[in-house]
Design a protein around this motif. Structure first.
Motif, PDB file in Angstrom:
ATOM      1  N   GLU A   1      36.927   5.274  -0.249  1.00  0.00           N
ATOM      2  CA  GLU A   1      35.827   5.656   0.631  1.00  0.00           C
ATOM      3  C   GLU A   1      34.578   5.861  -0.214  1.00  0.00           C
ATOM      4  OE1 GLU A   1      35.624   8.335   4.437  1.00  0.00           O
ATOM      5  OE2 GLU A   1      35.259   9.613   2.677  1.00  0.00           O
ATOM      6  N   TRP A   2      33.590   5.046   0.050  1.00  0.00           N
ATOM      7  CA  TRP A   2      32.297   5.149  -0.627  1.00  0.00           C
ATOM      8  C   TRP A   2      31.300   5.750   0.354  1.00  0.00           C
ATOM      9  CZ3 TRP A   2      30.473   2.791  -5.438  1.00  0.00           C
ATOM     10  CH2 TRP A   2      31.507   2.305  -6.241  1.00  0.00           C
ATOM     11  N   THR A   3      30.537   6.722  -0.123  1.00  0.00           N
ATOM     12  CA  THR A   3      29.567   7.402   0.728  1.00  0.00           C
ATOM     13  C   THR A   3      28.191   7.362   0.089  1.00  0.00           C
ATOM     14  OG1 THR A   3      31.261   8.894   1.590  1.00  0.00           O
ATOM     15  CG2 THR A   3      28.960   9.564   1.867  1.00  0.00           C
ATOM     16  N   THR A   4      27.206   7.004   0.868  1.00  0.00           N
ATOM     17  CA  THR A   4      25.822   7.013   0.400  1.00  0.00           C
ATOM     18  C   THR A   4      24.950   7.644   1.479  1.00  0.00           C
ATOM     19  OG1 THR A   4      23.998   5.649  -0.451  1.00  0.00           O
ATOM     20  CG2 THR A   4      25.337   4.705   1.297  1.00  0.00           C
ATOM     21  N   SER A   5      23.941   8.397   1.060  1.00  0.00           N
ATOM     22  CA  SER A   5      23.073   9.089   2.016  1.00  0.00           C
ATOM     23  C   SER A   5      21.618   8.921   1.601  1.00  0.00           C
ATOM     24  CB  SER A   5      23.439  10.574   2.095  1.00  0.00           C
ATOM     25  OG  SER A   5      23.409  11.180   0.813  1.00  0.00           O
ATOM     26  N   LEU A   6      20.735   9.030   2.592  1.00  0.00           N
ATOM     27  CA  LEU A   6      19.313   8.806   2.346  1.00  0.00           C
ATOM     28  C   LEU A   6      18.484   9.787   3.148  1.00  0.00           C
ATOM     29  CD1 LEU A   6      16.898   7.150   1.254  1.00  0.00           C
ATOM     30  CD2 LEU A   6      17.206   5.593   3.188  1.00  0.00           C
ATOM     31  N   ARG A   7      17.516  10.385   2.461  1.00  0.00           N
ATOM     32  CA  ARG A   7      16.521  11.227   3.115  1.00  0.00           C
ATOM     33  C   ARG A   7      15.141  10.710   2.726  1.00  0.00           C
ATOM     34  NH1 ARG A   7      16.079  15.929   5.690  1.00  0.00           N
ATOM     35  NH2 ARG A   7      14.136  17.098   5.519  1.00  0.00           N
ATOM     36  N   GLN A   8      14.234  10.657   3.686  1.00  0.00           N
ATOM     37  CA  GLN A   8      12.880  10.176   3.422  1.00  0.00           C
ATOM     38  C   GLN A   8      11.888  11.253   3.836  1.00  0.00           C
ATOM     39  OE1 GLN A   8      12.548   6.060   3.185  1.00  0.00           O
ATOM     40  NE2 GLN A   8      10.786   5.946   4.535  1.00  0.00           N
ATOM     41  N   GLN A   9      10.888  11.500   2.980  1.00  0.00           N
ATOM     42  CA  GLN A   9       9.919  12.553   3.254  1.00  0.00           C
ATOM     43  C   GLN A   9       8.562  12.166   2.683  1.00  0.00           C
ATOM     44  OE1 GLN A   9      11.862  15.854   1.330  1.00  0.00           O
ATOM     45  NE2 GLN A   9      11.316  15.198  -0.719  1.00  0.00           N
ATOM     46  N   GLU A  10       7.531  12.912   3.095  1.00  0.00           N
ATOM     47  CA  GLU A  10       6.167  12.671   2.622  1.00  0.00           C
ATOM     48  C   GLU A  10       5.563  13.991   2.167  1.00  0.00           C
ATOM     49  OE1 GLU A  10       3.925  10.850   5.699  1.00  0.00           O
ATOM     50  OE2 GLU A  10       4.964   8.913   5.578  1.00  0.00           O
ATOM     51  N   ILE A  11       4.738  13.943   1.098  1.00  0.00           N
ATOM     52  CA  ILE A  11       4.001  15.117   0.648  1.00  0.00           C
ATOM     53  C   ILE A  11       2.592  14.697   0.256  1.00  0.00           C
ATOM     54  CG2 ILE A  11       6.084  16.265  -0.212  1.00  0.00           C
ATOM     55  CD1 ILE A  11       5.122  15.662  -3.064  1.00  0.00           C
ATOM     56  N   ASN A  12       1.676  15.654   0.332  1.00  0.00           N
ATOM     57  CA  ASN A  12       0.308  15.445  -0.127  1.00  0.00           C
ATOM     58  C   ASN A  12       0.126  16.169  -1.447  1.00  0.00           C
ATOM     59  OD1 ASN A  12      -0.601  13.915   2.088  1.00  0.00           O
ATOM     60  ND2 ASN A  12      -0.839  15.775   3.299  1.00  0.00           N
ATOM     61  N   SER A  13      -0.511  15.502  -2.399  1.00  0.00           N
ATOM     62  CA  SER A  13      -0.739  16.084  -3.715  1.00  0.00           C
ATOM     63  C   SER A  13      -2.215  16.001  -4.070  1.00  0.00           C
ATOM     64  CB  SER A  13       0.092  15.350  -4.776  1.00  0.00           C
ATOM     65  OG  SER A  13      -0.199  15.821  -6.076  1.00  0.00           O
ATOM     66  N   VAL A  14      -2.743  17.084  -4.607  1.00  0.00           N
ATOM     67  CA  VAL A  14      -4.127  17.078  -5.081  1.00  0.00           C
ATOM     68  C   VAL A  14      -4.201  16.243  -6.343  1.00  0.00           C
ATOM     69  CG1 VAL A  14      -6.039  18.507  -5.881  1.00  0.00           C
ATOM     70  CG2 VAL A  14      -4.526  19.344  -4.082  1.00  0.00           C
ATOM     71  N   ASN A  15      -5.239  15.394  -6.447  1.00  0.00           N
ATOM     72  CA  ASN A  15      -5.302  14.475  -7.583  1.00  0.00           C
ATOM     73  C   ASN A  15      -5.804  15.144  -8.855  1.00  0.00           C
ATOM     74  OD1 ASN A  15      -7.940  14.818  -6.889  1.00  0.00           O
ATOM     75  ND2 ASN A  15      -8.375  12.665  -6.470  1.00  0.00           N
ATOM     76  N   GLU A  16      -5.496  16.421  -9.010  1.00  0.00           N
ATOM     77  CA  GLU A  16      -5.716  17.130 -10.261  1.00  0.00           C
ATOM     78  C   GLU A  16      -4.604  18.150 -10.428  1.00  0.00           C
ATOM     79  OE1 GLU A  16      -9.492  18.938 -10.828  1.00  0.00           O
ATOM     80  OE2 GLU A  16     -10.637  17.109 -10.478  1.00  0.00           O
ATOM     81  N   GLY A  17      -4.152  18.370 -11.648  1.00  0.00           N
ATOM     82  CA  GLY A  17      -3.159  19.406 -11.907  1.00  0.00           C
ATOM     83  C   GLY A  17      -1.736  18.912 -11.733  1.00  0.00           C
ATOM     84  N   SER A  18      -0.770  19.858 -11.768  1.00  0.00           N
ATOM     85  CA  SER A  18       0.649  19.538 -11.717  1.00  0.00           C
ATOM     86  C   SER A  18       1.122  19.395 -10.269  1.00  0.00           C
ATOM     87  CB  SER A  18       1.463  20.623 -12.421  1.00  0.00           C
ATOM     88  OG  SER A  18       1.271  21.877 -11.783  1.00  0.00           O
ATOM     89  N   THR A  19       2.295  18.740 -10.120  1.00  0.00           N
ATOM     90  CA  THR A  19       2.879  18.501  -8.805  1.00  0.00           C
ATOM     91  C   THR A  19       4.384  18.705  -8.879  1.00  0.00           C
ATOM     92  OG1 THR A  19       1.183  16.854  -8.303  1.00  0.00           O
ATOM     93  CG2 THR A  19       3.163  16.838  -6.930  1.00  0.00           C
ATOM     94  N   ILE A  20       4.964  19.314  -7.839  1.00  0.00           N
ATOM     95  CA  ILE A  20       6.414  19.454  -7.733  1.00  0.00           C
ATOM     96  C   ILE A  20       6.887  18.594  -6.566  1.00  0.00           C
ATOM     97  CG2 ILE A  20       8.336  21.011  -7.256  1.00  0.00           C
ATOM     98  CD1 ILE A  20       6.802  23.215  -8.643  1.00  0.00           C
ATOM     99  N   ILE A  21       7.831  17.677  -6.852  1.00  0.00           N
ATOM    100  CA  ILE A  21       8.388  16.805  -5.823  1.00  0.00           C
ATOM    101  C   ILE A  21       9.818  17.265  -5.550  1.00  0.00           C
ATOM    102  CG2 ILE A  21       8.930  14.437  -5.194  1.00  0.00           C
ATOM    103  CD1 ILE A  21       6.822  13.510  -7.159  1.00  0.00           C
ATOM    104  N   PRO A  22      10.106  17.757  -4.338  1.00  0.00           N
ATOM    105  CA  PRO A  22      11.424  18.339  -4.057  1.00  0.00           C
ATOM    106  C   PRO A  22      12.528  17.300  -3.931  1.00  0.00           C
ATOM    107  CG  PRO A  22      10.069  18.336  -2.087  1.00  0.00           C
ATOM    108  CD  PRO A  22       9.188  17.857  -3.196  1.00  0.00           C
ATOM    109  N   CYS A  23      13.745  17.701  -4.347  1.00  0.00           N
ATOM    110  CA  CYS A  23      14.941  16.870  -4.175  1.00  0.00           C
ATOM    111  C   CYS A  23      16.161  17.788  -4.206  1.00  0.00           C
ATOM    112  CB  CYS A  23      15.048  15.805  -5.267  1.00  0.00           C
ATOM    113  SG  CYS A  23      16.543  14.795  -5.138  1.00  0.00           S
ATOM    114  N   ILE A  24      16.841  17.921  -3.064  1.00  0.00           N
ATOM    115  CA  ILE A  24      18.002  18.796  -2.945  1.00  0.00           C
ATOM    116  C   ILE A  24      19.216  17.954  -2.559  1.00  0.00           C
ATOM    117  CG2 ILE A  24      18.949  20.863  -1.866  1.00  0.00           C
ATOM    118  CD1 ILE A  24      16.430  21.381  -3.470  1.00  0.00           C
ATOM    119  N   ALA A  25      20.330  18.108  -3.293  1.00  0.00           N
ATOM    120  CA  ALA A  25      21.550  17.362  -2.978  1.00  0.00           C
ATOM    121  C   ALA A  25      22.179  17.888  -1.695  1.00  0.00           C
ATOM    122  CB  ALA A  25      22.549  17.481  -4.132  1.00  0.00           C
ATOM    123  N   LEU A  26      22.927  17.041  -1.015  1.00  0.00           N
ATOM    124  CA  LEU A  26      23.653  17.474   0.164  1.00  0.00           C
ATOM    125  C   LEU A  26      24.672  18.544  -0.206  1.00  0.00           C
ATOM    126  CD1 LEU A  26      24.414  14.177   2.118  1.00  0.00           C
ATOM    127  CD2 LEU A  26      22.825  15.970   2.765  1.00  0.00           C
TER     128      LEU A  26
END
Length: 393
Positions: A209-234
């Motif tokens: 049994e092979w299992t694959t999952s997909l989540r799609q999301q959008e974020i807005n980032s200011v074009n200056e400074g650092s950015t955190i892009i979230p990713c949480i496992a099931l």
């Protein structure tokens, strides 16, 4: 004649021949061994046939192979373990197994002490090698290729949804080799980021049994400074012996940013991007990416991968302009002007209030008082003058 196990036993009893029946599962495109043993006693004869049409597979006698009558589809694909024949081993090696090899094989052996027979039922499986998942328009598609027998596909979502809402459309087709490809689709429910879509592909015998999952999301980032892009496992993802991979996709080109190995707890950065993850957080299922420099507009892909399971998060990053910062000179001038304006406002307000209080306390105007005192005298003078005129008349 269709040989069943009962028919084999009756045949062996009737001919006073020792015989057995076994089953073997061969892996597609790999070598496979069909077991056959006998009691060696000299002058060995070994004859393998494919019982569907009694096609000759391999023949051995007089201490040598004799393949003149071998069926064409077995040409160059069979061999015996010649150095083990005198020990009673008549097993057949079948190279590069394919779907056409499926069926029942007959092993006949003869020596100075008599003959023996056995049958081997051969199955050929092409295991699941990978499962892909992607979003296309308003659908999520799951696919896998090169499988035999045909697999089963199932879908769920996280958070869960009612089964009647998640209707799939699955198509299965075979290629010229007899291997199956499967593609299954479900429609996206609600907003694109409301659910994680989980696709499972299971082999016909249930061993894989092979299992694959997909989540799609959008974020807005200011074009200056650092950015955190979230990713949480099931929650169902097994956080043991896995790899986390971050990649950036733009214009259909994918560039790996970093990888993290759960066994070594080592992070390997790629390219020039200043990116990192927190190892302790990753081991608990939080693989969020911290970009120390400005994020780029495009798609960032996070992948948790382990044995026969994968979880993907696609994040579309949009950049928003940063607010313009005032120069140091403007800030310093404002620092001087604003206090001055405040003082002036206070002074003007004080002057107005003082003038109002002074007007209330000042005495009445003298000219006004004199006019008031003379008014009765004028009225009396006017009355006397009027009376004199009446008397003269």
């Amino acid at each position: 004649m269709a040989w069943t196990p009962t028919a084999v036993i009756l045949f062996c009893v009737w001919t006073f021949t020792e015989c057995t029946e076994t089953q073997v599962v061969c892996t597609f495109s790999e070598d496979c061994v069909l077991q056959c043993s006998f009691k060696a006693a000299g002058e060995e004869v070994i004859h393998w046939t494919f019982t569907h049409k009694e096609d000759p597979v391999h023949t051995y006698y007089l201490d040598a192979d004799h393949l003149e009558h071998q069926d064409q589809r077995f040409k160059g694909r069979t061999s015996l373990f010649n150095d083990l024949i005198r020990a009673g081993n008549a097993s057949l090696r079948l190279r590069n197994s394919n779907i056409q090899d499926i069926g029942r094989y007959h092993c006949y052996t003869s020596t100075n002490n008599g003959s023996q027979e056995s049958w081997v039922n051969v199955e050929v499986h092409a295991p699941i090698q990978s499962v892909g998942i992607e979003m296309m328009g308003d659908e999520v598609s799951c696919s896998s290729q090169g499988i035999y027998p045909a697999p089963r596909v199932s879908w769920i979502t996280d958070p869960p949804t009612q089964s009647d809402m998640l209707k799939d459309s699955t198509q299965t087709s075979a290629d010229p080799r007899g291997l199956y490809s499967v593609q299954s689709r479900v429609r996206i429910l609600g907003n694109i980021s409301d659910h994680t879509y989980v696709c499972s592909v299971t082999s016909a015998d249930g061993t894989q049994e092979w299992t694959t999952s997909l989540r799609q999301q959008e974020i807005n980032s200011v074009n200056e400074g650092s950015t955190i892009i979230p990713c949480i496992a099931l929650r169902t993802f097994n956080l043991h012996n896995f790899t986390l991979t971050w990649a950036f996709i733009r214009e259909n080109k994918s560039e790996v940013i970093l990888t993290f190995d759960s066994l070594t707890k080592q992070t390997v950065g790629h390219g020039t991007s200043q990116a990192k993850v927190d190892p302790d957080q990753v081991l608990s299922g939080n693989g969020s990416l911290w970009l120390q420099n400005t994020a780029q507009a495009g798609t960032y892909t996070c992948s948790f991968s382990a044995f026969q399971i994968q979880h993907l998060v696609h994040t579309h990053v949009k950049l928003t302009p940063a607010r313009k910062k005032e120069s140091g000179g403007n800030r310093s001038r404002l620092g001087v002007i604003l206090p001055v304006i405040a003082v002036l406002v206070l002074l003007i307000t004080g002057m107005i209030m003082y003038a109002r209080r002074r007007d209330k306390r000042s005495p009445p105007n003298r000219t006004t008082e004199d006019a008031a005192e003379m008014e009765p005298m004028r009225r009396d003078s006017d009355s006397s003058h009027t009376e004199d005129n009446r008397q003269q008349d």
